[in-house]
Design an enzyme around this catalytic site. Sequence first.
Site, mmCIF file in Angstrom:
data_model
loop_
_atom_site.group_PDB
_atom_site.id
_atom_site.type_symbol
_atom_site.label_atom_id
_atom_site.label_comp_id
_atom_site.label_asym_id
_atom_site.label_seq_id
_atom_site.Cartn_x
_atom_site.Cartn_y
_atom_site.Cartn_z
ATOM 1 C CD GLU A 113 -1.745 -2.395 1.567
ATOM 2 O OE1 GLU A 113 -0.550 -2.642 1.879
ATOM 3 O OE2 GLU A 113 -2.652 -3.249 1.678
ATOM 4 C CG PHE B 226 -9.393 -10.127 10.920
ATOM 5 C CD1 PHE B 226 -8.119 -10.483 11.349
ATOM 6 C CD2 PHE B 226 -9.654 -10.121 9.557
ATOM 7 C CE1 PHE B 226 -7.135 -10.842 10.441
ATOM 8 C CE2 PHE B 226 -8.675 -10.484 8.640
ATOM 9 C CZ PHE B 226 -7.412 -10.847 9.088
ATOM 10 C CD GLN B 227 -7.145 -7.572 7.242
ATOM 11 O OE1 GLN B 227 -8.047 -7.318 6.458
ATOM 12 N NE2 GLN B 227 -5.954 -8.034 6.841
ATOM 13 C CG MET C 204 22.715 12.577 2.957
ATOM 14 S SD MET C 204 23.899 13.673 2.105
ATOM 15 C CE MET C 204 22.883 14.284 0.755
#
Lengths: 165, 595
Positions: B63, B125-126, B493
């Site tokens: 995502e 759930f989730q 860096m």
Amino acid sequence: MADIKRHILTVQVDNEAGVLARVVGLFSARGYNIESLTVAETDAAQHTSRITIVTSGTPAVVEQIEAQLRRLVPVHGVVNWTSAKGGIEREMALVKLDGGKRDAALKAAEPFKARALETGGKTLVFEIMDAPGQIDAFIAAMRPLGLLDVSRTGVAAISRDADAV
Amino acid sequence: MSTDTKTAAKATQETLTGAQIVVRALKDQGVTHIFGYPGGAVLPIYDALFADEGITHVLVRHEQGATHAAEGYARSTGKPGVVLVTSGPGATNAVTGMTDALMDSIPLVVLTGQVATHLIGTDAFQEADTVGITRACTKHNWLVKDVNDLAHTLHEAFYIATSGRPGPVVVDIPKDVQFKPGPYLRPNELRLRSYRPKTDPDVEAINKAVEMMAAAKRPVLYTGGGIINAGPTASKALRELAALTGFPVTSTLMGLGAFPASSPQWLGMLGMHGTYEANNVMHDCDLMICLGARFDDRCTGRIDAFSPGSKKIHLDIDASQINKVIRVDLGIVADAGKAIGAMVAAWKAQNKKVDAPALKDWWTQIETWRAKNSLAYRPSKTTIKPQYALDRLYELTRGRDLYITTEVGQHQMWAAQRLKFEEPHRWMTSGGLGTMGYGLPAAVGVQVAHPDALVIDVAGEASVQMTMQEMSTAVQYNLPIKIFILNNEYMGMVRQWQQLLHGGRYSHSYSEALPDFVKMAEAFGCLGLRATTPDELDGKILEMINSKKAVLFDCRVDKTENCYPMIPSGAAHNEMILSDAGDGPGVSEEGKMLV
């Protein structure tokens, strides 16, 4: 910093889910100070609430706080009573004493115009509505007279002139 | 038009399921592409997408990739990027991209699934408190508990994401709301009570600004990403203002391309890795005209030594930016295109003239700074210098329909210094948040929007591994993105700062194990190339450009090259380090505290 001052901000908001969290989150995320916060719906038909925040900071910090508050989507307006003229601020407190020095406490409370709500039982409870400084003074006066507990509402503020926020 | 409006009014009576409302709203908002990943709590919306052919869904592999792809899409088109993810981990994985978009003012509309309303608060759930988690990293967000609120909330979401100072928004939609029938409203029925961004400049402020410009002896136009966000009119107005006045122009990292790098008035980027001339101009100017930039700490260096002798004008669409970091003499809250356009109009109408002799002296001074050639580096015949690699990349891609994205680190700064942009929307980079892993998925989003263009992600081998999985997305959708990895085996860096600030103690900045990027490319089904010597570089770059496939290019560069010039933390603009020779002030104890 020398020029840190106390400011009272009124924030007019849409009364939607999470709006208080947005305002409070802004203060914590940017490291601003909240001394007191009062919130309630003020117009049920319009679903608007008024949040009154007492904060402190340098002029630059307070200018930023106001600007950041105005950025929030549900915010209609922000007024700073410290810079606006003719603001009135009031706070309510409930002050509980153990009742051991009942007569002395009732007498000391008189000049503060504090109202005794609970006088019959073991404890003594006063209600006081005044400017925050006066409430501080009242609490200080009650401290040697058996002070047990204090509950303060935080400041509500409004202007004397004809405008609304 | 009037018949359309009537039809629209009738159409408002239509009843759809929540999921259908989502798809219809996207189409009515002109959305053609969305980036997403399905899951339990968004299945009804995926079902509605399945039944509809108007929207192309790009299936990412993570995502975070969806959000960066949407950012790349948005930044290269000027349209909002749209993301669709599921509840819980779907939403939390998208948080980095939202924060990135918030910092860089990129319009994103992120739709997240949520557990059914009756399960909210039960640790289902989730389940995650998505609006709670994303409140701090969005411009605004909503949890839609009632299907009757869904259509107008979605339109509001697009309006808020794209208007004023753009930014990411989240609409969190519980699964039961996606199933329920509700009314569909068209975008034109939108009414917002409190949010009214100011876009028109104050006439008096514009007049004051042109007066200050006419009086200036050592002026500079300091431009930022706001000009890109304001669209092509802003960039055009900036060019006109610069042509009218002859003032020098510098830009932040985010603003590159708003002003053509080929112009003799162009000073290059300013800030921590900006050019010697840009930073000295910022320090010594008597009038700083900041247009759509925000005095970020990478640009200002030490605040109390920042441009001490100048008057400052600050144009920003976000009022909270004015006087946030630097006190200015004149603040203008407006859309950059409108305000710069108004400056141009006022300058012409009032027949303003610059102080020509003073400006001539100023340019003479600027040329002496420019003569330092601060971007010079020591070339090598045996190892590929990263600067050389980018110079060759630039030369061999000139004249192409080119878009560049980057990851974060040394390679990003070298790209900003050495690749020259003539137009806005061609440069996609993570500026404010500095998100390693941005560039590869951003390139996916750019290529989706511009299928025939050459899209190159200038990458580092460390950054690119953070979102490498999106190569699979590129292959699935035949997106021929080119990942040009400047591979020095270090987080360059970090290594540079450890050398300069921490006594050369290279704590965990060396990757002792790296994948074989060529084999990795083959495993993904794309083309892998490797260059290890300067001689073979051009041929390999051309092979990359000419390939129709996605390419992973492993460009083995000098392992210890540092990025200069550099304003060390806590130093002022006129205290730059120009090379490893050790000139410049070094880093103070205070400076070490800064990031």
